[in-house]
Enzyme design. Sequence first.
Site, PDB file in Angstrom:
ATOM      1  N   GLY A  29       0.774  -1.287   0.014  1.00  0.00           N
ATOM      2  CA  GLY A  29      -0.228   0.069  -0.095  1.00  0.00           C
ATOM      3  C   GLY A  29       0.862   1.334   0.095  1.00  0.00           C
ATOM      4  O   GLY A  29       1.965   1.213  -0.231  1.00  0.00           O
ATOM      5  N   ALA A  30       0.068   2.421   0.337  1.00  0.00           N
ATOM      6  CA  ALA A  30       0.810   3.822   0.156  1.00  0.00           C
ATOM      7  C   ALA A  30       1.353   3.777  -1.084  1.00  0.00           C
ATOM      8  O   ALA A  30       2.395   4.122  -1.536  1.00  0.00           O
ATOM      9  CB  ALA A  30       1.843   3.983   1.332  1.00  0.00           C
ATOM     10  N   LEU A  31       0.428   3.580  -2.022  1.00  0.00           N
ATOM     11  CA  LEU A  31       0.929   3.417  -3.530  1.00  0.00           C
ATOM     12  C   LEU A  31       1.396   4.757  -3.932  1.00  0.00           C
ATOM     13  O   LEU A  31       0.906   6.024  -3.770  1.00  0.00           O
ATOM     14  CB  LEU A  31      -0.492   2.870  -4.061  1.00  0.00           C
ATOM     15  CG  LEU A  31      -1.024   1.393  -3.863  1.00  0.00           C
ATOM     16  CD1 LEU A  31      -2.191   1.286  -4.761  1.00  0.00           C
ATOM     17  CD2 LEU A  31      -0.001   0.518  -3.906  1.00  0.00           C
ATOM     18  N   HIS A  35       4.420   1.562  -8.157  1.00  0.00           N
ATOM     19  CA  HIS A  35       3.497   0.721  -8.081  1.00  0.00           C
ATOM     20  C   HIS A  35       2.546   0.556  -9.236  1.00  0.00           C
ATOM     21  O   HIS A  35       2.085  -0.538  -9.786  1.00  0.00           O
ATOM     22  CB  HIS A  35       2.766   0.707  -6.801  1.00  0.00           C
ATOM     23  CG  HIS A  35       3.185   0.637  -5.498  1.00  0.00           C
ATOM     24  ND1 HIS A  35       3.178   1.533  -4.367  1.00  0.00           N
ATOM     25  CD2 HIS A  35       3.718  -0.471  -4.950  1.00  0.00           C
ATOM     26  CE1 HIS A  35       4.108   1.350  -3.534  1.00  0.00           C
ATOM     27  NE2 HIS A  35       4.139   0.146  -3.563  1.00  0.00           N
ATOM     28  N   GLN A  59       7.506  -9.755   7.826  1.00  0.00           N
ATOM     29  CA  GLN A  59       8.760  -9.192   7.315  1.00  0.00           C
ATOM     30  C   GLN A  59       9.494  -8.059   8.047  1.00  0.00           C
ATOM     31  O   GLN A  59      10.107  -7.484   7.575  1.00  0.00           O
ATOM     32  CB  GLN A  59       8.763  -8.939   5.841  1.00  0.00           C
ATOM     33  CG  GLN A  59       7.882  -7.674   5.459  1.00  0.00           C
ATOM     34  CD  GLN A  59       7.404  -7.782   3.979  1.00  0.00           C
ATOM     35  OE1 GLN A  59       6.670  -8.479   3.348  1.00  0.00           O
ATOM     36  NE2 GLN A  59       7.959  -6.671   3.481  1.00  0.00           N
ATOM     37  N   GLY A 143       9.397  -5.071  -8.401  1.00  0.00           N
ATOM     38  CA  GLY A 143      10.016  -3.947  -8.802  1.00  0.00           C
ATOM     39  C   GLY A 143      11.456  -4.248  -8.724  1.00  0.00           C
ATOM     40  O   GLY A 143      11.849  -5.050  -7.575  1.00  0.00           O
ATOM     41  N   SER A 182       7.445   4.281  -0.691  1.00  0.00           N
ATOM     42  CA  SER A 182       6.472   4.398   0.093  1.00  0.00           C
ATOM     43  C   SER A 182       7.441   5.221   1.664  1.00  0.00           C
ATOM     44  O   SER A 182       6.569   5.933   2.357  1.00  0.00           O
ATOM     45  CB  SER A 182       5.723   3.300   0.940  1.00  0.00           C
ATOM     46  OG  SER A 182       5.069   2.582  -0.358  1.00  0.00           O
ATOM     47  N   ARG A 183       8.445   4.541   1.873  1.00  0.00           N
ATOM     48  CA  ARG A 183       9.276   5.220   3.051  1.00  0.00           C
ATOM     49  C   ARG A 183       9.906   6.610   2.782  1.00  0.00           C
ATOM     50  O   ARG A 183      10.322   7.047   3.836  1.00  0.00           O
ATOM     51  CB  ARG A 183      10.418   4.334   3.409  1.00  0.00           C
ATOM     52  CG  ARG A 183      10.003   2.961   4.070  1.00  0.00           C
ATOM     53  CD  ARG A 183      10.947   2.123   4.615  1.00  0.00           C
ATOM     54  NE  ARG A 183      10.304   1.094   5.534  1.00  0.00           N
ATOM     55  CZ  ARG A 183      10.324  -0.202   4.895  1.00  0.00           C
ATOM     56  NH1 ARG A 183      10.613  -0.554   3.699  1.00  0.00           N
ATOM     57  NH2 ARG A 183       9.922  -1.198   5.830  1.00  0.00           N
TER      58      ARG A 183
HETATM   59  P1  AMP Z   1       6.068  -2.376  -1.420  1.00  0.00           P
HETATM   60  O1  AMP Z   1       4.816  -1.713  -1.256  1.00  0.00           O
HETATM   61  O2  AMP Z   1       7.139  -1.284  -1.096  1.00  0.00           O
HETATM   62  O3  AMP Z   1       6.301  -3.652  -0.781  1.00  0.00           O
HETATM   63  O4  AMP Z   1       6.392  -2.446  -2.828  1.00  0.00           O
HETATM   64  C1  AMP Z   1       5.765  -3.390  -3.802  1.00  0.00           C
HETATM   65  C2  AMP Z   1       6.154  -3.559  -5.097  1.00  0.00           C
HETATM   66  O5  AMP Z   1       6.429  -2.510  -5.850  1.00  0.00           O
HETATM   67  C3  AMP Z   1       7.497  -4.290  -4.835  1.00  0.00           C
HETATM   68  O6  AMP Z   1       7.604  -5.297  -6.008  1.00  0.00           O
HETATM   69  C4  AMP Z   1       8.490  -3.159  -5.161  1.00  0.00           C
HETATM   70  O7  AMP Z   1       9.707  -3.727  -5.618  1.00  0.00           O
HETATM   71  C5  AMP Z   1       7.809  -2.455  -6.121  1.00  0.00           C
HETATM   72  N1  AMP Z   1       8.233  -0.740  -6.085  1.00  0.00           N
HETATM   73  C6  AMP Z   1       8.442  -0.148  -5.005  1.00  0.00           C
HETATM   74  N2  AMP Z   1       8.929   0.716  -5.302  1.00  0.00           N
HETATM   75  C7  AMP Z   1       9.261   0.800  -6.644  1.00  0.00           C
HETATM   76  C8  AMP Z   1       9.564   1.878  -7.430  1.00  0.00           C
HETATM   77  N3  AMP Z   1      10.112   3.089  -7.265  1.00  0.00           N
HETATM   78  N4  AMP Z   1       9.883   1.373  -8.910  1.00  0.00           N
HETATM   79  C9  AMP Z   1       9.364   0.264  -9.320  1.00  0.00           C
HETATM   80  N5  AMP Z   1       8.735  -0.741  -8.442  1.00  0.00           N
HETATM   81  C10 AMP Z   1       8.918  -0.095  -7.228  1.00  0.00           C
END
Ligand code: AMP
Length: 277
Positions: A29-31, A35, A59, A143, A182-183
């Site tokens: 989330g926090a898309l 994403h 995790q 990603g 998201s961070r």
């Molecule tokens: P997260 O919500 O951070 O767990 O990310 C979910 C998915 O989005 C994971 O496969 C991440 O690698 C991908 N992701 C997060 N940030 C990016 C970004 N800046 N570019 C491409 N993919 C991303």
Amino acid sequence: MTHLVTTKQELRQRIRDTNGSIGLVMTMGALHAGHRRLIDAARAHSDTVVVSIYVNPLQFAPGEDFDAYPRQLEKDMEILGDVDIVFAPSDDEMYENEPLVRIDPGQVATRFEGATRPTHFAGVLQVVAKVFNLVRPDVAYFGQKDAQQLALITTMVRDLDMGIDIVGVPIVRDSDGLALSSRNTYLSPEERTTALALVQALTAAREAARGGLPPAETERLLGETLAGTTGVDVDYATIVSPETFQGVSSNARTGLAIVAARVGATRLIDNMEVSFG
Ligand code: AMP
């Protein structure tokens, strides 16, 4: 029309009602636009697009940012766009019981991200395997931002014969180069400027490698450039093979430069492919 489901039973029912190929994007989330890039890739190649939104407690280690992690389902639903099914379970729904059978992510998970966060990848693979079994996608999109995670998921699918295509999607960056995350919302304006040191060090390493600097020297440049920035506390800065996360040899043609650093209280990661010219 997007169907929001919060239980495994509803999800299974929705999946049963689909026809054709299924593409899966897993998120916490926090898309953001990173994403969205994954969702667009799924949309372009799959009949049905499923997105999971779940902040997976397994995790996060004690003391990490599990409680602080941004949760904004309503806003996320607006950003999602053209998605068929969104799976957003509660913790009790996802983990009805404390899991007894665990995925062992193996040796690659002990390095870099896994060295700093020893239980992280076991938790990631546990939830990824669960959602794979619930959705049974043809293709799942991850990603390249989380390069070690991508390598481990690819390895899990291969080693456990899961029969799912894993597609890595390039990193989406802000206009100034900062990798979207998201961070990033944790960063103050000053910290956000400081955080550009990660992409700047990676870019300097990539350009130097292209210009003929050998791997060991390129790695040294990467580390020194990053460590030279005030306010950046480097965790690692190195060049590896993107499949094995082992260091590259002196005659390597390509590699993946990977960095992790703390800016204030926020831990950031980034990476960039390098070619040795
Ligand atoms: P997260 O919500 O951070 O767990 O990310 C979910 C998915 O989005 C994971 O496969 C991440 O690698 C991908 N992701 C997060 N940030 C990016 C970004 N800046 N570019 C491409 N993919 C991303």
